[in-house]
Design an enzyme around this catalytic site. Structure first.
Site, PDB file in Angstrom:
ATOM      1  N   ASP A 185       0.813  -1.227   0.000  1.00 21.65           N
ATOM      2  CA  ASP A 185       0.000   0.000   0.000  1.00 21.65           C
ATOM      3  C   ASP A 185       0.843   1.271   0.000  1.00 21.65           C
ATOM      4  OD1 ASP A 185      -2.101  -1.836   0.340  1.00 21.65           O
ATOM      5  OD2 ASP A 185      -2.093  -1.607   2.513  1.00 21.65           O
ATOM      6  N   GLU A 241     -11.165   1.504  -4.129  1.00 17.12           N
ATOM      7  CA  GLU A 241     -10.497   1.910  -2.891  1.00 17.12           C
ATOM      8  C   GLU A 241      -9.189   2.624  -3.207  1.00 17.12           C
ATOM      9  OE1 GLU A 241      -9.753  -1.673  -0.658  1.00 17.12           O
ATOM     10  OE2 GLU A 241      -8.841  -2.674  -2.358  1.00 17.12           O
TER      11      GLU A 241
END
Length: 570
Positions: free
Chosen positions: A66, A242
């Site tokens: 991430d 997302e």
């Protein structure tokens, strides 16, 4: 003001009590570790040696997923998810996107971020980092799944000097990032559930935007708006839109998001608008990054590519950092999700990751004028490398991490090496453990450590642990049974433990312990005389160290482990 002082005193007393209570639960029977060597030996790097103008991707091997990135001048800062590892949110610095320095963790104050009772895949994840030139301030924003924090923001003028205290933000959802427009106005975008009663299918999510008040560090109530519903094409029931990031280029706003879920269908998609609050139009050539279209049995597979962020490089060319995986020969994901980088072509209206829609290769051309110094002069290594640690430095390398709490709570550096004072907690408990962890960064590797430890009872154990999570792990160490000393190998799967092998040994000097992996095959070796290794039991499967078997979001960790609550009995 008085209430604030009383509150701060109460917090300080509570932290002091907690620290004292923890110390009381520690055994005085210290384990001393020294001469630790991690050696990565993946075939892909042997088959693809670097030329002088090349560097390897992933740039951060092991569990660094991430990624988000920002820059001030020619200084680049990148953050990643850390879950229940401590400190939270690892941060790296670079001048050129190739050579990175590890700055430790952003959330390093346990009184402010305390994942002590958190499963390994919770804690904090999906951070964003943005430099705001209007007030010369860096903002790190993240979702914290511990301590009732929720979405938080921390700020600093200089990431080299640490960060301020977390500021709670009043909105739900996950994966927040922050954007500052040319007029200085601030916005926060994030993933959220659809409005109540409007969820159409499992995995249906939305992207929301809020106006952000820089003077109060709060979202402005009533300014929230859904700017993407479901994904690129709601009629196709896209899942898990997302990890949104907002950019501005040539007067237009670009919203880039992950879509498809973190797995085999993962991808990166992009939208554009004339206004930061939309409406946003998807690009006709989405996705702009994915590895989902290729044969599952392809060689040197990189998969799950997505969750990206964009930045202009030192050559004024755009680059994208993102997560991906490199599974082993049985398609198991032991290393976890890593940070990759690719150049980005933004010569047209929409950006596209160069070679992000073909099977990814391990090497890239460096930005013009950059020299590859990875693994030298304090820069983070990649490719095949050896990390040697004698614990003789005054400061512990940032690659060593704690789980659910600070490493300093159980470890000290001495002339003998690293001393671990064991907690009365074993590795299967959802509590801080007295284990110093290192991320597994290769499919083929060895991790060897010297340990000096004399167990006093069957409750004492010291050695090495290979951990995917609290319910899936291997424990390899020395303990006591009656008057005898034993070396044991325990496998825990779905929370159920069994002894794979054990041996009565006589220890007259330091003991050498080693875990050695070749893809899915793991061996646990020991040398009672410090030299001649023998395998305890037989080769075992690394299946339980993969996210395929264990679930969750983390990669495997290898740890120097000591406990005063051992339950691995020969």
């Amino acid at each position: 003001m008085k209430r604030n002082i009383v509150f701060l005193l109460a917090v300080a007393l509570l932290c002091c009590y907690t620290s004292t209570a923890q110390r009381k639960k520690q055994s005085k029977n210290t384990a001393v570790f020294s001469n630790v060597i991690y050696n990565g030996d993946d075939q892909i790097y042997k088959n693809n040696p670097l030329k002088p103008d090349e560097f390897y991707t992933p740039i951060l091997q092991g569990c660094y997923p991430d990624p988000a990135i920002t820059k001030k001048g020619d200084d680049y800062y990148m953050v990643c998810s850390s879950f229940a590892m401590f400190p939270g949110v690892p941060i790296f610095h670079s001048k050129d996107l190739v050579n990175w320095t590890d700055l430790g963790g952003v959330l390093n104050n346990v009184s402010e971020f305390n994942p002590h009772d958190t499963g390994i895949s919770a804690g904090v994840y999906a951070p964003g980092i943005t430099y705001n030139p209007h007030n010369d301030t860096f903002y790190m924003i993240v979702t914290a799944f511990s301590g009732g924090l929720g979405n938080i923001i921390v700020k600093t003028k200089d990431p080299m000097k640490g960060w301020g205290s977390p500021i709670k933000l009043d909105f739900g959802g996950i994966d927040p990032s922050i954007f500052f427009d040319e007029n200085g106005k601030g916005y926060i975008i994030h993933n959220d559930a659809p409005d109540k009663g409007k969820e159409l299918y499992e995995g249906h999510r939305v992207i929301k935007i809020w106006e952000y008040d820089l003077s109060t560090d709060k979202v402005i109530p009533g300014t929230d708006k859904i700017i993407v519903d479901g994904g690129v094409d709601l009629s196709k029931k896209p899942i898990w839109i997302e990890a949104p990031h907002l950019y501005k280029k040539n007067g237009k706003y670009y919203l880039m998001c992950a879509e498809g879920g973190t797995g085999g269908n993962h991808s990166e998609v992009i939208f554009s608008s004339d206004n930061p609050k939309g409406p946003f139009k998807p690009s006709s050539n989405n996705p702009i990054l994915t590895q989902r279209y290729f044969p599952k049995d392809r060689a040197n597979k990189v998969d799950w590519a997505g969750h990206a962020d964009l930045i202009q490089g030192p050559d004024n060319k755009y680059y994208g950092v993102f997560l991906g995986i490199r599974p082993n020969e049985k398609d198991r994901v032991n290393i976890g999700r890593e940070t990759f980088i690719l150049p980005v072509d933004w010569s047209g209206e929409f950006p596209v990751f160069e070679n992000g829609l073909v099977p990814m290769q391990p090497k890239l051309k460096m930005p013009a004028g950059v020299t590859n110094k990875t693994g030298k002069d304090g820069f983070f290594p990649n490719g095949n490398f050896t990390f040697s640690e004698n614990f003789t430095s005054k400061k512990l390398d940032y690659r060593w991490i704690g789980l659910r709490g600070p490493r300093e709570n159980f470890s000290t550096l001495s002339k003998k090496g690293l001393e671990i004072t064991p907690f009365e907690v074993n590795i299967k408990e959802v509590k801080p453990t007295s284990t110093l962890f290192y991320r597994q960064q290769h499919n083929t590797f060895s991790f060897t450590a010297t340990v000096d430890f004399k167990p006093q009872s069957e409750k004492d154990l010291a050695g090495i642990v290979c951990l995917q999570n609290e319910r899936f792990n291997y424990v390899f160490g020395i303990t006591k049974k009656g008057n005898d000393t034993f070396i044991v190998l325990e496998r825990t799967e779905k929370g159920q433990s069994k002894i794979i092998a054990s041996s009565n040994i006589k220890i007259t000097n330091s003991l050498r312990l080693q875990v050695k992996a070749a893809g899915d095959n793991y061996e646990f070796n020991y040398a009672a005389n410090g030299v001649d290794f023998q395998t305890l039991g037989e080769t075992v499967s690394g299946d339980i160290l993969s996210t395929n078997a264990a679930g969750g979001f983390t990669g495997a960790l290898v740890g120097l482990y000591a406990t005063a609550a051992n339950d691995a009995h020969p």
